[in-house]
Each structure stands twice: as structure tokens, then as C-alpha cells.
Scaffold this motif. Structure first.
Motif, short mmCIF file in Angstrom:
data_model
loop_
_atom_site.label_atom_id
_atom_site.label_comp_id
_atom_site.label_asym_id
_atom_site.label_seq_id
_atom_site.Cartn_x
_atom_site.Cartn_y
_atom_site.Cartn_z
N PRO A 156 13.08 40.28 55.30
CA PRO A 156 12.13 39.45 56.04
C PRO A 156 11.22 40.27 56.96
N SER A 157 9.95 39.90 56.96
CA SER A 157 8.98 40.57 57.82
C SER A 157 7.72 39.73 57.87
N LYS A 158 7.41 39.22 59.05
CA LYS A 158 6.17 38.45 59.20
C LYS A 158 4.96 39.32 58.93
N GLY A 159 4.99 40.57 59.39
CA GLY A 159 3.86 41.47 59.19
C GLY A 159 3.63 41.79 57.73
N ALA A 160 4.71 42.14 57.00
CA ALA A 160 4.57 42.45 55.58
C ALA A 160 4.15 41.22 54.79
N ASP A 161 4.68 40.06 55.19
CA ASP A 161 4.25 38.83 54.52
C ASP A 161 2.77 38.56 54.78
N ARG A 162 2.33 38.86 55.99
CA ARG A 162 0.91 38.69 56.32
C ARG A 162 0.04 39.59 55.45
N MET A 163 0.48 40.83 55.23
CA MET A 163 -0.29 41.75 54.39
C MET A 163 -0.36 41.25 52.95
N THR A 164 0.74 40.68 52.44
CA THR A 164 0.70 40.17 51.07
C THR A 164 -0.21 38.94 50.99
N GLU A 165 -0.22 38.10 52.01
CA GLU A 165 -1.11 36.95 52.02
C GLU A 165 -2.57 37.39 52.05
N VAL A 166 -2.89 38.36 52.89
CA VAL A 166 -4.26 38.87 52.96
C VAL A 166 -4.65 39.47 51.61
N ALA A 167 -3.74 40.22 51.01
CA ALA A 167 -4.02 40.83 49.70
C ALA A 167 -4.33 39.75 48.66
N ARG A 168 -3.51 38.73 48.63
CA ARG A 168 -3.73 37.65 47.65
C ARG A 168 -5.08 36.96 47.87
N THR A 169 -5.45 36.73 49.13
CA THR A 169 -6.73 36.07 49.38
C THR A 169 -7.89 36.96 48.96
N ARG A 170 -7.67 38.25 48.93
CA ARG A 170 -8.71 39.19 48.49
C ARG A 170 -8.64 39.47 46.99
N GLY A 171 -7.72 38.81 46.31
CA GLY A 171 -7.61 38.96 44.86
C GLY A 171 -6.90 40.22 44.41
N LEU A 172 -6.14 40.84 45.30
CA LEU A 172 -5.41 42.05 44.94
C LEU A 172 -4.09 41.69 44.26
N ASP A 173 -3.61 42.59 43.42
CA ASP A 173 -2.29 42.40 42.83
C ASP A 173 -1.24 42.62 43.91
N VAL A 174 -0.21 41.78 43.89
CA VAL A 174 0.92 41.94 44.80
C VAL A 174 2.17 42.08 43.94
N TYR A 175 2.84 43.19 44.11
CA TYR A 175 4.06 43.48 43.37
C TYR A 175 5.26 43.33 44.30
N THR A 176 6.36 42.84 43.76
CA THR A 176 7.58 42.72 44.54
C THR A 176 8.68 43.64 44.02
N GLY A 177 8.38 44.36 42.96
CA GLY A 177 9.32 45.33 42.42
C GLY A 177 8.58 46.57 42.00
N ILE A 178 9.09 47.71 42.38
CA ILE A 178 8.41 48.97 42.08
C ILE A 178 8.32 49.19 40.57
N ASP A 179 9.31 48.68 39.83
CA ASP A 179 9.30 48.86 38.37
C ASP A 179 8.25 47.98 37.68
N ASP A 180 7.68 47.04 38.42
CA ASP A 180 6.64 46.17 37.86
C ASP A 180 5.25 46.85 37.86
N ILE A 181 5.14 47.98 38.56
CA ILE A 181 3.86 48.64 38.68
C ILE A 181 3.71 49.65 37.55
N PRO A 182 2.67 49.51 36.74
CA PRO A 182 2.50 50.46 35.64
C PRO A 182 2.16 51.85 36.14
N ALA A 183 2.67 52.86 35.48
CA ALA A 183 2.32 54.24 35.82
C ALA A 183 0.85 54.46 35.52
N ALA A 184 0.25 55.37 36.26
CA ALA A 184 -1.17 55.70 36.03
C ALA A 184 -1.27 56.64 34.84
N ARG A 185 -2.37 56.53 34.13
CA ARG A 185 -2.60 57.45 33.00
C ARG A 185 -2.97 58.81 33.51
#
Length: 125
Positions: A96-125
Motif C-alpha cells: 500500500p502507498s497513496k503516493g505510488a497509487d497517485r503516480m499510477t492514476e496520473v499515468a493512466r490519465t496521461r495514457g501511459l502503460d501501467v504495469y504491476t509485474g516486472i515480468d509483464d514488461i517486454p524487454a527492449a530490442r
């Protein structure tokens, strides 16, 4: 793991103060957890950043006497929100973290991808 078309700039958002009672050792443990996630993302080809890495030196330079004082509040979360203007995604880690939750909310409103698992993020080419 699939590949991202290019390296992403990813904000690692996790608890900093939550549940610590502002104990310096617990605060540092939370920073280390975010740093470990950022290192994993770096090794996957991304540029991972934490708001703490940028905000905490400024908070100290501005004369903060500790987490939650007026100087801390002036800089800490506002800096992370400005940082999000440059990021491609957010990785939300930890408990739990109000600050981290706030960052994810801001990211979503800006249309950014929000990941909750590191394995969900594709490696860069």
C-alpha cells in the motif's frame, strides 16, 4: 518475453513512507526495493527511474528536516508527477502507498502503460 519496439522510460513507483513510521532504515529498505526493480528494467534494456532518486537530494538541499515537512511536500510528489511527463510507463511495486497509487492514476490519465509485474514488461530490442 516479447520485445518492446524501443527502450522505454519507466517510473518505478512503490511505497516510500507507507508503513514505516518514517524510520530511516525502513525508508531506505523501500528505496532499495525500487532500485532493484529499476536495475532489472535497466538490464532488460530500459531506462528505469525512481522519483526518490531525483527528489530526495533536492529535498535535502532545500533544507527539509524530515519526511512530511513543508519542504518535503513541496518537492517529493510534484517532482514525480513532472517526471511522469517524460515517461512511457509506470511499474507499480510493493504494498500500500497513496503516493505510488497517485503516480499510477496520473499515468493512466496521461495514457501511459501501467504495469504491476516486472515480468509483464517486454524487454527492449
Amino acid at each position: 518475453m516479447t520485445s518492446a519496439p524501443h527502450p522505454l522510460m519507466i517510473l518505478v513507483a512503490g511505497p516510500y513512507r507507507s508503513g514505516t513510521g518514517d524510520d530511516p532504515a525502513l525508508l531506505e529498505a523501500n528505496v532499495r526495493a525500487m532500485d532493484r526493480a529499476a536495475l532489472t528494467l535497466f538490464r532488460a534494456g530500459h531506462l528505469a527511474v525512481t522519483g526518490e532518486a531525483l527528489a530526495l537530494p533536492l529535498v535535502r538541499a532545500a533544507g527539509s528536516t524530515g519526511p512530511g515537512d513543508a519542504v518535503f511536500d513541496e518537492i517529493f510528489h510534484p517532482l514525480a508527477e513532472r517526471l511522469l511527463e517524460r515517461c512511457d510507463a509506470v511499474l507499480r511495486i510493493g504494498g500500500p502507498s497513496k503516493g505510488a497509487d497517485r503516480m499510477t492514476e496520473v499515468a493512466r490519465t496521461r495514457g501511459l502503460d501501467v504495469y504491476t509485474g516486472i515480468d509483464d514488461i517486454p524487454a527492449a530490442r
